[in-house]
Motif scaffolding. Sequence first.
Motif, PDB file in Angstrom:
ATOM      1  N   PRO A  16      22.597 -54.572 -24.408  1.00  0.00           N
ATOM      2  CA  PRO A  16      21.376 -55.365 -24.272  1.00  0.00           C
ATOM      3  C   PRO A  16      21.369 -56.090 -22.929  1.00  0.00           C
ATOM      4  CG  PRO A  16      22.896 -56.421 -25.794  1.00  0.00           C
ATOM      5  CD  PRO A  16      23.485 -55.093 -25.430  1.00  0.00           C
ATOM      6  N   GLU A  17      20.175 -56.211 -22.388  1.00  0.00           N
ATOM      7  CA  GLU A  17      20.066 -56.915 -21.111  1.00  0.00           C
ATOM      8  C   GLU A  17      20.340 -58.393 -21.340  1.00  0.00           C
ATOM      9  OE1 GLU A  17      16.802 -56.177 -18.574  1.00  0.00           O
ATOM     10  OE2 GLU A  17      16.652 -54.076 -19.168  1.00  0.00           O
ATOM     11  N   PRO A  18      21.071 -58.999 -20.424  1.00  0.00           N
ATOM     12  CA  PRO A  18      21.355 -60.421 -20.601  1.00  0.00           C
ATOM     13  C   PRO A  18      20.058 -61.233 -20.525  1.00  0.00           C
ATOM     14  CG  PRO A  18      22.137 -59.656 -18.448  1.00  0.00           C
ATOM     15  CD  PRO A  18      21.635 -58.460 -19.197  1.00  0.00           C
ATOM     16  N   LYS A  19      19.991 -62.242 -21.364  1.00  0.00           N
ATOM     17  CA  LYS A  19      18.790 -63.083 -21.371  1.00  0.00           C
ATOM     18  C   LYS A  19      18.785 -63.944 -20.115  1.00  0.00           C
ATOM     19  CE  LYS A  19      17.793 -63.282 -26.218  1.00  0.00           C
ATOM     20  NZ  LYS A  19      17.356 -64.120 -27.306  1.00  0.00           N
ATOM     21  N   ARG A  20      17.656 -63.921 -19.491  1.00  0.00           N
ATOM     22  CA  ARG A  20      17.503 -64.738 -18.277  1.00  0.00           C
ATOM     23  C   ARG A  20      16.888 -66.061 -18.682  1.00  0.00           C
ATOM     24  NH1 ARG A  20      15.096 -59.939 -14.524  1.00  0.00           N
ATOM     25  NH2 ARG A  20      17.014 -58.719 -14.499  1.00  0.00           N
ATOM     26  N   PRO A  21      17.252 -67.104 -17.978  1.00  0.00           N
ATOM     27  CA  PRO A  21      16.663 -68.403 -18.309  1.00  0.00           C
ATOM     28  C   PRO A  21      15.152 -68.380 -18.051  1.00  0.00           C
ATOM     29  CG  PRO A  21      18.047 -68.570 -16.342  1.00  0.00           C
ATOM     30  CD  PRO A  21      18.194 -67.184 -16.873  1.00  0.00           C
ATOM     31  N   LYS A  22      14.440 -68.997 -18.943  1.00  0.00           N
ATOM     32  CA  LYS A  22      12.995 -69.065 -18.806  1.00  0.00           C
ATOM     33  C   LYS A  22      12.650 -70.285 -17.951  1.00  0.00           C
ATOM     34  CE  LYS A  22       8.776 -69.373 -21.505  1.00  0.00           C
ATOM     35  NZ  LYS A  22       8.195 -69.478 -22.837  1.00  0.00           N
ATOM     36  N   THR A  23      11.792 -70.059 -16.970  1.00  0.00           N
ATOM     37  CA  THR A  23      11.378 -71.151 -16.096  1.00  0.00           C
ATOM     38  C   THR A  23      10.022 -71.656 -16.558  1.00  0.00           C
ATOM     39  OG1 THR A  23      12.546 -70.096 -14.265  1.00  0.00           O
ATOM     40  CG2 THR A  23      10.933 -71.797 -13.700  1.00  0.00           C
ATOM     41  N   VAL A  24       9.923 -72.951 -16.726  1.00  0.00           N
ATOM     42  CA  VAL A  24       8.680 -73.586 -17.155  1.00  0.00           C
ATOM     43  C   VAL A  24       8.119 -74.339 -15.957  1.00  0.00           C
ATOM     44  CG1 VAL A  24       7.650 -75.254 -18.720  1.00  0.00           C
ATOM     45  CG2 VAL A  24       9.550 -73.818 -19.494  1.00  0.00           C
ATOM     46  N   GLU A  25       6.848 -74.050 -15.684  1.00  0.00           N
ATOM     47  CA  GLU A  25       6.199 -74.710 -14.551  1.00  0.00           C
ATOM     48  C   GLU A  25       5.906 -76.176 -14.934  1.00  0.00           C
ATOM     49  OE1 GLU A  25       1.971 -74.483 -12.187  1.00  0.00           O
ATOM     50  OE2 GLU A  25       2.692 -72.705 -13.251  1.00  0.00           O
TER      51      GLU A  25
END
Length: 157
Positions: A141-150
């Motif tokens: 599985p692809e590693p989860k990338r951190p989600k950026t919140v504007e």
Amino acid sequence: MDFSRITGFDSPLFSTLQQILDSADNSASAATRTYVRDAKAMAATPADVKEYPNSYAFIIDMPGLKSSDIKVQVEDDNVLVISGERRRRKEKEGAKYVRMERRVGKFMRKFVLPQNANTDKISAVCRDGVLTVTVEKLPPPEPKRPKTVEVKVGGEN
């Protein structure tokens, strides 16, 4: 019926189970007979299991068998079952056995597959009396990338 004589597989465990079967009531022992038959079939079918970077290989000797005598299936979405039957050929009239060592009868092996096994990509090839079942691995599985919140700038009132 003496299973150790017929199968050539002699073990104290199976001898004890055979004695239990011989002394038990026929109707009550049908399930036990099935268990003993399956246990002998599994014990008498050795296998090698190899892990490669992209697959797993299950290797079992199957001398003298045709592909129609071998069944490969997946149960419960993660159990690989390899089974079949080796039958004794009919002999010419007047021939009798002096010694009978080659194993005949049903064989079976069950393998619990790892979570990363792709049960939709399984292949089986029987060449020169050796069955090789290949189970491809699922891609990692692809590693989860951190989600950026504007962050919005709030207006002054």
